[in-house]
Each structure stands twice: as structure tokens, then as C-alpha cells.
Motif scaffolding. Structure first.
Motif, PDB file in Angstrom:
ATOM      1  N   GLY A  93       0.818  -1.203   0.000  1.00 26.46           N
ATOM      2  CA  GLY A  93       0.000   0.000   0.000  1.00 26.46           C
ATOM      3  C   GLY A  93       0.856   1.258   0.000  1.00 26.46           C
ATOM      4  N   HIS A  94       0.209   2.416   0.261  1.00 24.76           N
ATOM      5  CA  HIS A  94       0.913   3.689   0.229  1.00 24.76           C
ATOM      6  C   HIS A  94       1.613   4.010   1.542  1.00 24.76           C
ATOM      7  N   GLY A  95       1.333   3.256   2.607  1.00 29.06           N
ATOM      8  CA  GLY A  95       2.123   3.378   3.826  1.00 29.06           C
ATOM      9  C   GLY A  95       1.658   4.416   4.823  1.00 29.06           C
ATOM     10  N   ALA A  96       0.420   4.941   4.700  1.00 29.81           N
ATOM     11  CA  ALA A  96      -0.025   5.950   5.654  1.00 29.81           C
ATOM     12  C   ALA A  96      -0.020   5.410   7.074  1.00 29.81           C
ATOM     13  N   GLY A  97      -0.411   4.138   7.240  1.00 33.77           N
ATOM     14  CA  GLY A  97      -0.419   3.544   8.576  1.00 33.77           C
ATOM     15  C   GLY A  97       0.973   3.368   9.136  1.00 33.77           C
ATOM     16  N   ARG A  98       1.906   2.913   8.289  1.00 38.89           N
ATOM     17  CA  ARG A  98       3.283   2.738   8.762  1.00 38.89           C
ATOM     18  C   ARG A  98       3.881   4.065   9.191  1.00 38.89           C
ATOM     19  N   GLN A  99       3.544   5.122   8.468  1.00 40.13           N
ATOM     20  CA  GLN A  99       4.069   6.441   8.788  1.00 40.13           C
ATOM     21  C   GLN A  99       3.448   7.010  10.065  1.00 40.13           C
ATOM     22  N   ALA A 100       2.283   6.502  10.446  1.00 40.76           N
ATOM     23  CA  ALA A 100       1.565   7.044  11.602  1.00 40.76           C
ATOM     24  C   ALA A 100       1.661   6.141  12.829  1.00 40.76           C
ATOM     25  N   LEU A 101       2.607   5.204  12.852  1.00 38.98           N
ATOM     26  CA  LEU A 101       2.678   4.230  13.953  1.00 38.98           C
ATOM     27  C   LEU A 101       2.757   4.905  15.312  1.00 38.98           C
ATOM     28  N   ASP A 102       3.638   5.886  15.461  1.00 40.92           N
ATOM     29  CA  ASP A 102       3.796   6.538  16.769  1.00 40.92           C
ATOM     30  C   ASP A 102       2.528   7.276  17.173  1.00 40.92           C
ATOM     31  N   GLU A 103       1.878   7.884  16.190  1.00 40.05           N
ATOM     32  CA  GLU A 103       0.636   8.601  16.488  1.00 40.05           C
ATOM     33  C   GLU A 103      -0.459   7.628  16.925  1.00 40.05           C
ATOM     34  N   VAL A 104      -0.550   6.473  16.246  1.00 34.63           N
ATOM     35  CA  VAL A 104      -1.553   5.475  16.617  1.00 34.63           C
ATOM     36  C   VAL A 104      -1.275   4.934  18.014  1.00 34.63           C
ATOM     37  N   LYS A 105      -0.003   4.766  18.370  1.00 31.33           N
ATOM     38  CA  LYS A 105       0.338   4.330  19.730  1.00 31.33           C
ATOM     39  C   LYS A 105      -0.170   5.320  20.766  1.00 31.33           C
ATOM     40  N   ARG A 106      -0.087   6.604  20.453  1.00 33.11           N
ATOM     41  CA  ARG A 106      -0.595   7.612  21.389  1.00 33.11           C
ATOM     42  C   ARG A 106      -2.113   7.510  21.532  1.00 33.11           C
ATOM     43  N   TYR A 107      -2.805   7.177  20.437  1.00 35.40           N
ATOM     44  CA  TYR A 107      -4.254   6.973  20.539  1.00 35.40           C
ATOM     45  C   TYR A 107      -4.563   5.763  21.421  1.00 35.40           C
ATOM     46  N   ILE A 108      -3.760   4.720  21.328  1.00 32.41           N
ATOM     47  CA  ILE A 108      -3.946   3.548  22.190  1.00 32.41           C
ATOM     48  C   ILE A 108      -3.872   3.961  23.650  1.00 32.41           C
ATOM     49  N   GLU A 109      -2.878   4.772  23.995  1.00 33.65           N
ATOM     50  CA  GLU A 109      -2.721   5.208  25.378  1.00 33.65           C
ATOM     51  C   GLU A 109      -3.876   6.102  25.817  1.00 33.65           C
ATOM     52  N   ARG A 110      -4.354   6.942  24.919  1.00 35.36           N
ATOM     53  CA  ARG A 110      -5.481   7.811  25.252  1.00 35.36           C
ATOM     54  C   ARG A 110      -6.747   7.002  25.497  1.00 35.36           C
ATOM     55  N   LEU A 111      -6.956   5.975  24.682  1.00 34.15           N
ATOM     56  CA  LEU A 111      -8.126   5.119  24.891  1.00 34.15           C
ATOM     57  C   LEU A 111      -8.054   4.414  26.237  1.00 34.15           C
ATOM     58  N   MET A 112      -6.882   3.884  26.580  1.00 30.45           N
ATOM     59  CA  MET A 112      -6.730   3.177  27.848  1.00 30.45           C
ATOM     60  C   MET A 112      -6.859   4.113  29.044  1.00 30.45           C
ATOM     61  N   ALA A 113      -6.585   5.400  28.817  1.00 29.60           N
ATOM     62  CA  ALA A 113      -6.737   6.385  29.892  1.00 29.60           C
ATOM     63  C   ALA A 113      -8.192   6.790  30.084  1.00 29.60           C
ATOM     64  N   GLY A 114      -9.070   6.304  29.189  1.00 34.72           N
ATOM     65  CA  GLY A 114     -10.497   6.568  29.353  1.00 34.72           C
ATOM     66  C   GLY A 114     -10.986   7.864  28.747  1.00 34.72           C
ATOM     67  N   GLU A 115     -10.243   8.430  27.797  1.00 33.05           N
ATOM     68  CA  GLU A 115     -10.713   9.662  27.166  1.00 33.05           C
ATOM     69  C   GLU A 115     -12.041   9.421  26.450  1.00 33.05           C
ATOM     70  N   PRO A 116     -12.913  10.412  26.402  1.00 31.58           N
ATOM     71  CA  PRO A 116     -14.223  10.249  25.749  1.00 31.58           C
ATOM     72  C   PRO A 116     -14.083   9.887  24.273  1.00 31.58           C
ATOM     73  N   ASP A 117     -14.983   9.025  23.811  1.00 29.35           N
ATOM     74  CA  ASP A 117     -14.961   8.594  22.412  1.00 29.35           C
ATOM     75  C   ASP A 117     -15.096   9.768  21.454  1.00 29.35           C
ATOM     76  N   GLN A 118     -15.938  10.743  21.820  1.00 25.25           N
ATOM     77  CA  GLN A 118     -16.180  11.855  20.912  1.00 25.25           C
ATOM     78  C   GLN A 118     -14.896  12.631  20.643  1.00 25.25           C
TER      79      GLN A 118
END
Length: 454
Positions: A93-118
Motif C-alpha cells: 500500500g501507500h504506507g499511511a499507517g506505517r508512517q503514523a505508527l507513533d501517532e496510533v500508539k498515542r491513541y492507544i494510550e489515550r483510549l486506555m486512559a479513558g478519554e471520551p470517544d467523541q
């Protein structure tokens, strides 16, 4: 970590929820293991295949179900499984996900911290390709389960995920937060993560997948399934056969020699696995008794060795290249006599399905069937994952080769009524293709003809 210990089921009544279910790879595995399952799939044609196969299905968007109708899911579901779409992470593919790995990891941490879905949803809109966020959905489902009154806030007992090998880093981050931080309600899991090769589990295809298996604390240490077959080593094959995997097909077809087995088993292998492994399964063996003449050679339209532009060639005595949505474009060469090579019939959908370890008569339906086949989890591989996750004995490969019992018209109509809202058509509650995420070209625009000509 793999295990060869005595198998002891960890759940009395496993019930699998299969996210991004496709045409049924994990659900076929579950059915062969006598496990009930429910799949969520947005693609209409994949759902038609599932209905024809008799698989319980919701024709819906995974994200929408989580947001709007999670409470309608059966509360007895206790196993969360799935393989999120891989286009933005795959090397093809074009690699947008590979380029955003660190950003996605931060979203994982935010979800586990209980931030609102909205708030999470608003910020996810900034990702270059919205499909990148789909890898977060299994975690969001795990969290949502603990907030569900219909489930009495019970977390899932087991989580089983698979994706392209490039997602291993995200699964490792999943593991870290599931073990150390826990879900927002405090639930923690024991987790194993690794990259596994499907040919080492009897699938006649080289396909590397990043795998995560998690068990809720108190249910024992999880382990990866022990390999049952040797891995395919291209360099070893070429050395033994005196040829290059990327030679022209006409040159190769006269040089092909019968290759019995792979590298010999050693004491180290025995000690690692605790049992004897079998040779990997070749394309010729997988397609035997299904009308395909041998010998033959296959030229990939997809690429090989993690190089999308490299058109590799393999013989029927080798496992297939990774089966993708381009499987119908693979060129198959055969010969009439010692001097004549011709282009034979390309793989049928049933043959492509067999290379994915689907039953030989699986009822592929709808359009884009090659894409359905390529997107699916290989059922035999899925059966190994589910068995290891649930403490079940290793699956019997012969069970996957048995004839598949398709749904009757009455059963199909009932399944579609439940999944789409009508017995013979989609309804307003079904997702529309035009409402889905944009194509990859929105991430990396194609050059115009004028620009390309310069």
C-alpha cells in the motif's frame, strides 16, 4: 512463546465475535472447532458469501456498531477476534499507517486512559487515511464491553488478532498497555505477540502475519500455537534446485525437480517444538484431485520478498506466494511436451480458496471474489490461533478439507434477514460502498498523465 503442554479448555462456552469478518476465514475455523461465532462485515459481496456459507453475519460497519448498536450484540460473546483492514500498513500500500505508527500508539494510550470517544473520534479525523484508525477498533470494542449494561460490564475473556507483519509494533503496544495499564475499568490481560508464517501451520502459502493472543488475568498464560510444519526457505529451495526464484517461467519449467520436504529436522527443532514437524504443503499437493494438471509454474502479479514490484515465479512443488486480491491475475504456465510451454488457465476462485485453506467447495458469491479470497484469514491458520487461545487441541487439517455444507435457500434468507434486514436485499441499515473511507489515492495522489510524460 509456543506451547506443547497438555490442552485444557479455559472457557466453558466460547462465543466468538469476528470483527472485519470478510468472507469467513475465522468463522470457518470456528465452525470446524464447533464454536459459535458472529461476524461483522461491511462489504456486500463478502456478506453474500457468508450467507451462502451459512455464517451468522451483521452487514454493518464495525465502527458504527460499536457507536450505535453495541447493546444489540449477544451478551454471551466472550472471545473478541479479527483482522483489521491492512491497506495502510501493508508494504503493497501507500504506507499511511506505517508512517503514523507513533501517532496510533498515542491513541492507544489515550483510549486506555479513558478519554471520551467523541474527543478521540474528532482527533482521528486528522489522520491522512481514515482506514489507519481501524486498527484501534478491537481495543475500542474491548473497552466498550466493560461499559455495556447488556453484558453486565463483563470484559472479553480472550482476544485474538492478526494483521500484516508491519503491525507487530502496534500489537506489542497493545500488549504493553493491556498488561501494565489495563482497560479503563482496571481489567488486565496476559498477552503474547509475534510474527507467524502460515506455511508452518499447514497452509499451502507463504504469508507472514503479526498475531496477538490475550487472556484475561486469572485464565492462565496464553501461548502461541506450536508450528506443525517447517518454514519455507527460498534460499534453501534455490540452492537445492539450482535455480533462481525470479527466472523466466519458460526457462524454469524444464528445470523443475521434485522437492521432497524442506530442511531436515534437528534436535534443536525437536526441543523447540516438542514434536516432529511435517514438510510445508506445496501448491501441487493442495490442488491435487481438483483438476489442476502438474507440473505448472506461477508468476505472481503481486510481488515477492516484500517487494511489490518483483514478479516472482514458483513451481507447483513450492507453496504459493501470499494470496491477495490479485490472485486471479497470477499467470499459470504449463507445458504440452518437452519443448512447448503455454499459458494455462488461471486459478479459479475455488483453487485460490484452497491455497488459503478454505474447503474445496466453499460458496464464493457476489463480485470481487478474488479480493474476498485475498482478504480472508486462512481458516486453518485461524483454527490454530483460536485453539491456542482457548486451550483446545490442535485442529485437524482434514476437518478443513471436508465438503462444506452450504446454506439452504431458507437458511440463507433467514441469515440475510438478520444481517441486512430483508431476506433478499440490503436495507437502509446496511452500509453503502460510497460511504466508506476514501481510496488510497487520497493519501498519495497519482501523477497526472501530463506530469508522468515529463
Amino acid at each position: 512463546m509456543t506451547s506443547s503442554a497438555h490442552h485444557q479448555p479455559i472457557l466453558d462456552k466460547p462465543f466468538v465475535l469476528d470483527l472485519f469478518a470478510g468472507p469467513g476465514g475465522l468463522d470457518v475455523a470456528a465452525q470446524r472447532l464447533d464454536l459459535p461465532s458472529l461476524g461483522i462485515e461491511w462489504d456486500k459481496s463478502a456478506c453474500l458469501t457468508r450467507y451462502a456459507a451459512g455464517l451468522e453475519t451483521l452487514h454493518a460497519d464495525v465502527s458504527a456498531v460499536r457507536r450505535d448498536s453495541f447493546e444489540s450484540l449477544p451478551p454471551e460473546i466472550n472471545v473478541l477476534a479479527g483482522g483489521p483492514p491492512c491497506q495502510t500498513y501493508s508494504v503493497a500500500g501507500h504506507g499511511a499507517g506505517r508512517q503514523a505508527l507513533d501517532e496510533v500508539k498515542r491513541y492507544i494510550e489515550r483510549l486506555m486512559a479513558g478519554e471520551p470517544d467523541q474527543r478521540i473520534d474528532e482527533d482521528l479525523k486528522t489522520l491522512p487515511d481514515p482506514r489507519t484508525a481501524l486498527v484501534l477498533e478491537p481495543l475500542r470494542y474491548a473497552i466498550q464491553a466493560t461499559r455495556s449494561p447488556n453484558r453486565e460490564h463483563r470484559p472479553y475473556d480472550v482476544i485474538v488478532l492478526e494483521q500484516v507483519r508491519e503491525v507487530e509494533a502496534l500489537w506489542a503496544h497493545y500488549a504493553k498497555v493491556l498488561e501494565e495499564t489495563g482497560l479503563p475499568d482496571g481489567t488486565k490481560y496476559k498477552v503474547v505477540v509475534d510474527v507467524l508464517d502460515t506455511e508452518t501451520y499447514g497452509v499451502p502459502q507463504t504469508r507472514s502475519r503479526a498475531v496477538l493472543i490475550a487472556r484475561r488475568e486469572g485464565l492462565g498464560e496464553p501461548s502461541l500455537p506450536s508450528p506443525t510444519h517447517f518454514s519455507y526457505e527460498a534460499k534453501e529451495w534455490n540452492r537445492r534446485n539450482g535455480k533462481n526464484e525470479h527466472d523466466h517461467a519458460a526457462d524454469q519449467i524444464h528445470q523443475a525437480t521434485l522437492y521432497e520436504g524442506t530442511k531436515p529436522e534437528t534436535d534443536e527443532h525437536r526441543a523447540a517444538s516438542g514434536e516432529v514437524r511435517e514438510p510445508w504443503i506445496s501448491m501441487g499437493a493442495a490442488l491435487a484431485n481438483h483438476g489442476r494438471r502438474t507440473p505448472f509454474l506461477v508468476r505472481s502479479n503481486y510481488g515477492s520478498s516484500s517487494h511489490p514490484g518483483r514478479r516472482g515465479v514458483r513451481s507447483d512443488q513450492q507453496p504459493a506466494f501470499t494470496v491477495t486480491g490479485k490472485i486471479s491475475r497470477f499467470v499459470v504456465f504449463q507445458h504440452l511436451d518437452d519443448d512447448t510451454v503455454y499459458e494455462g488457465a488461471r486459478f479459479s476462485m475455488n483453487e485460490a480458496g484452497l491455497l488459503q485453506s478454505f474447503p474445496p467447495d466453499y460458496p464464493w458469491s457476489g463480485t470481487a471474489q478474488a479480493q474476498q479470497v485475498g482478504n480472508a484469514v486462512p481458516p486453518l491458520f485461524g483454527a490454530h490461533l483460536l485453539s491456542a487461545a482457548l486451550g483446545l487441541p490442535k485442529p485437524d487439517p482434514e476437518a478443513l478439507r471436508k465438503p462444506w455444507q452450504p446454506a439452504t435457500e431458507e437458511q440463507r434468507a433467514k441469515l440475510r434477514s438478520s444481517g441486512c434486514g430483508a431476506a433478499d436485499a440490503c436495507t437502509d441499515r446496511c452500509p453503502r460502498a460510497e460511504d466508506q473511507v476514501p481510496p488510497p489515492s487520497s493519501v498519495r495522489p497519482r501523477k497526472s498523465k501530463k506530469a508522468s510524460a515529463k
